[in-house]
Design an enzyme around this catalytic site. Structure first.
Site, short mmCIF file in Angstrom:
data_model
loop_
_atom_site.label_atom_id
_atom_site.label_comp_id
_atom_site.label_asym_id
_atom_site.label_seq_id
_atom_site.Cartn_x
_atom_site.Cartn_y
_atom_site.Cartn_z
N GLU A 77 -9.60 10.64 -18.54
CA GLU A 77 -8.77 11.84 -18.47
C GLU A 77 -7.28 11.51 -18.47
OE1 GLU A 77 -11.59 14.96 -16.14
OE2 GLU A 77 -10.71 13.42 -14.90
N CYS A 135 0.18 11.64 -17.04
CA CYS A 135 -0.55 10.69 -16.20
C CYS A 135 -1.67 10.11 -17.07
CB CYS A 135 -1.11 11.47 -15.01
SG CYS A 135 -2.08 10.48 -13.89
N CYS A 171 -13.34 2.39 -12.16
CA CYS A 171 -12.44 1.43 -11.51
C CYS A 171 -13.27 0.55 -10.59
CB CYS A 171 -11.37 2.15 -10.70
SG CYS A 171 -10.20 1.01 -9.92
N CYS A 225 -11.68 2.28 -3.89
CA CYS A 225 -11.03 2.84 -2.69
C CYS A 225 -11.87 4.00 -2.14
CB CYS A 225 -9.63 3.32 -3.02
SG CYS A 225 -8.58 2.00 -3.62
N CYS A 252 -11.06 7.76 -3.25
CA CYS A 252 -10.80 8.02 -4.67
C CYS A 252 -12.09 8.26 -5.42
CB CYS A 252 -10.05 6.82 -5.26
SG CYS A 252 -9.86 6.93 -7.05
N GLY A 257 -8.51 4.23 -13.14
CA GLY A 257 -8.47 2.78 -13.32
C GLY A 257 -7.30 2.09 -12.66
N GLU A 258 -7.44 0.76 -12.54
CA GLU A 258 -6.39 -0.08 -11.97
C GLU A 258 -5.70 -0.79 -13.13
OE1 GLU A 258 -4.66 -0.98 -9.08
OE2 GLU A 258 -3.76 -2.22 -10.62
N SER A 289 1.27 2.12 -11.45
CA SER A 289 0.82 2.26 -10.07
C SER A 289 -0.33 1.28 -9.84
CB SER A 289 0.34 3.69 -9.84
OG SER A 289 -0.22 3.84 -8.56
N SER A 334 0.13 1.49 -4.10
CA SER A 334 -0.70 2.40 -3.30
C SER A 334 -1.01 1.73 -1.98
CB SER A 334 -1.99 2.71 -4.07
OG SER A 334 -1.67 3.43 -5.23
N HIS A 394 -1.27 3.22 1.68
CA HIS A 394 -2.27 3.98 2.43
C HIS A 394 -2.54 3.53 3.86
CE1 HIS A 394 -2.86 5.70 -1.46
NE2 HIS A 394 -3.50 4.66 -1.94
N ASN A 402 -6.76 14.75 -1.80
CA ASN A 402 -7.52 15.75 -2.55
C ASN A 402 -9.00 15.48 -2.36
OD1 ASN A 402 -5.33 17.21 -3.86
ND2 ASN A 402 -4.94 15.25 -4.86
N CYS A 409 -4.43 14.16 -8.19
CA CYS A 409 -4.64 12.72 -7.95
C CYS A 409 -6.02 12.48 -7.35
CB CYS A 409 -3.66 12.19 -6.92
SG CYS A 409 -1.99 12.34 -7.40
N1 SAH Z 1 -5.40 2.43 -9.50
C1 SAH Z 1 -4.02 2.71 -9.35
C2 SAH Z 1 -3.56 3.91 -10.13
C3 SAH Z 1 -4.47 5.11 -10.18
S1 SAH Z 1 -4.68 6.04 -8.71
C4 SAH Z 1 -3.68 2.87 -7.89
O1 SAH Z 1 -4.57 2.92 -7.06
O2 SAH Z 1 -2.49 2.88 -7.59
C5 SAH Z 1 -3.15 6.94 -8.59
C6 SAH Z 1 -2.81 7.36 -7.16
O3 SAH Z 1 -3.70 8.39 -6.70
C7 SAH Z 1 -2.94 6.22 -6.17
O4 SAH Z 1 -1.84 6.17 -5.30
C8 SAH Z 1 -4.18 6.59 -5.43
O5 SAH Z 1 -4.22 6.00 -4.18
C9 SAH Z 1 -4.11 8.10 -5.37
N2 SAH Z 1 -5.37 8.74 -5.05
C10 SAH Z 1 -6.60 8.33 -5.39
N3 SAH Z 1 -7.52 9.19 -4.91
C11 SAH Z 1 -6.86 10.19 -4.28
C12 SAH Z 1 -7.26 11.38 -3.62
N4 SAH Z 1 -8.55 11.74 -3.53
N5 SAH Z 1 -6.31 12.17 -3.11
C13 SAH Z 1 -5.02 11.85 -3.24
N6 SAH Z 1 -4.58 10.73 -3.85
C14 SAH Z 1 -5.49 9.90 -4.37
FE1 SF4 Z 2 -9.10 2.38 -8.42
FE2 SF4 Z 2 -6.68 3.38 -7.84
FE3 SF4 Z 2 -8.92 4.80 -7.36
FE4 SF4 Z 2 -8.37 2.67 -5.86
S1 SF4 Z 2 -7.15 4.56 -5.99
S2 SF4 Z 2 -10.36 3.16 -6.76
S3 SF4 Z 2 -7.44 1.31 -7.37
S4 SF4 Z 2 -8.15 4.18 -9.36
#
Ligand code: SAH
Ligand code: SF4
Length: 393
Positions: free
Chosen positions: A106, A119, A126, A130, A133, A180-181, A212, A234, A236, A316, A359
């Site tokens: 997406e 974005c 991924c 996390c 996510c 993805g990362e 990111s 990221s 957290h 989210n 996000c």
């Molecule tokens: N993998 C990379 C980039 C994609 S995620 C990373 O982790 O940085 C982009 C951002 O969205 C990251 O900061 C991630 O921590 C955040 N994110 C992921 N899941 C989320 C959620 N459910 N609610 C809010 N932010 C989230």
């Molecule tokens: Fe992958 Fe980023 Fe989601 Fe973590 S937050 S699982 S690194 S996409």
């Protein structure tokens, strides 16, 4: 449909053609030089593809007929099939692209008064996993190619230009914050970033292009050397103990190493800062003690201070997470703590949540993934919600 021998041959030769979206300009110059062409021809070709959105070589009128024939025989410009497009009431648009074998990725366009941000996804799924996510919960399918990363921008930019009825640039900012990362797909990422930056490509400035990362330390160092764009980390959590449970890659690259890598990144781009993203999870990482922990980490975690901004993202929710979003007052209080200590802190607005484009909600429509090929046979679905979205700002 059954293919005859000749059709099969024709199809095989089509699939062997190189996709020109896989090249940055240097790569295209090398490719054209193999065809006996001068570098400026490659630049013309690059502009046709990326600036004008033309894929058919016969329409590239200032290229010699001989070059056009050579290109038709050996190459193509292959974008990604669009499975669906969802338009949010707030102007956000989400595209779901088919990347084959039942995988989809997406991209989300977020219009604001002074900018247009896309974005972009870097992987199908991924591997980091996390806890908060939804892409992470889905697991890892595969890396995207350079062409698949660029095709998202190519499609969005030229769709939006057609819609506005002019050739003026629409997308001014790109964030590699989709699925993805990005730093675990480094080799495909760098030529895509270079094409986004290239004045003959998308001309996006270095500070308006953000990678990111969850903290892949060795690749942060390589990015500083190869393509020092804006970096978002990221975070957290302020401690290894907590971060280990939220962002599993922390066990491999703990906070002290991550903060050192941030300092080294800033040494390569001294006038910059690192944006630290922080997903606000109710009762997990949103207490005043966590804010104080972050301040200490920024000041002392790497031995000297890191030039930092914070971006707080209200979580989210998605069904499998078992986590809750911090309430708005808690988020404000947390932001105030950081701000009082001199750290510029923003709270990310949730955009497009009526179409699950916020996000961490990008999961390539997991439920329907087995059905991707079936849905492909239908026209793109355009959904325009009739009710306004429920933003938290
Ligand atoms: N993998 C990379 C980039 C994609 S995620 C990373 O982790 O940085 C982009 C951002 O969205 C990251 O900061 C991630 O921590 C955040 N994110 C992921 N899941 C989320 C959620 N459910 N609610 C809010 N932010 C989230
Ligand atoms: Fe992958 Fe980023 Fe989601 Fe973590 S937050 S699982 S690194 S996409």
């Amino acid at each position: 449909m059954k293919l005859g021998g000749f059709d099969r041959l024709a199809q095989a030769s089509r699939t062997m053609r190189v996709n020109l979206l896989d090249f940055d300009r240097d790569g295209l110059i090398r490719h054209c030089s193999d065809l006996g062409e001068k570098p400026f021809r490659a630049t013309q070709l690059f502009r046709w593809i990326h600036q004008r959105g033309v894929v058919d070589f016969s329409n590239m009128t200032d290229l010699a007929q001989s070059l056009r024939s050579k290109l038709s025989a050996s190459a193509h410009v292959h974008a990604l099939p669009v499975i669906s497009q969802h338009d949010s009431a707030d102007g956000t648009i989400k595209w779901l692209f088919d990347v084959g074998d039942g995988n989809a990725v997406e991209s989300v366009f977020i219009p604001e008064d002074d900018r247009g941000t896309l974005c972009v996804s870097s992987q199908a799924g991924c591997a980091v996993g996390c806890r908060f996510c939804s892409t992470g919960h889905q697991g890892f399918s595969r890396n995207l190619s350079t062409a698949e990363i660029l095709a998202q921008l190519w499609h969005a930019e030229h769709f939006l230009r057609r819609r506005q009825g002019s050739d003026e640039r629409v997308i001014s900012n790109v964030v590699m914050m989709g699925m993805g990362e990005p730093l675990q797909n480094y080799h495909a990422l760098v030529p895509a970033l270079r094409t986004m930056l290239d004045d003959h490509g998308y001309g996006i400035s270095r500070r308006r292009l953000t990678v990111s990362t969850s903290g892949v330390v060795p690749m942060i160092d390589r990015l500083a050397q190869d393509c020092p764009v804006a970096l978002a980390v990221s975070l957290h959590a302020p401690t290894d103990e907590l971060r280990d449970t939220l962002v599993p890659i922390n066990r491999k690259y703990p906070l002290a190493e991550l903060m050192q890598a941030c300092l080294r990144y800033l040494d390569a781009a001294p006038r910059d800062f690192i944006t630290f993203e922080y997903c606000m999870l109710d009762g997990v990482n949103d207490q005043p003690s966590h804010a104080q922990g972050l301040i200490d980490l920024m000041r002392h975690g790497a031995g000297r201070g890191v030039s930092a901004k914070f971006n707080l993202i209200p979580f989210n929710p998605f069904p499998a997470s078992g986590l809750r979003r911090s309430d708005a007052r808690q988020v404000q209080a947390f932001a105030q703590c950081l701000q009082d200590q001199g750290f510029v802190t923003t709270v990310r607005k949730t955009r497009g949540d009526d179409i699950d484009a916020a996000c961490g909600q990008l999961a390539g429509d997991v439920k329907d993934r087995t059905d991707v090929s079936k849905r492909m046979t239908r026209a793109p679905i355009i959904i325009t919600p009739s009710t306004p979205s429920h933003h938290d700002h």
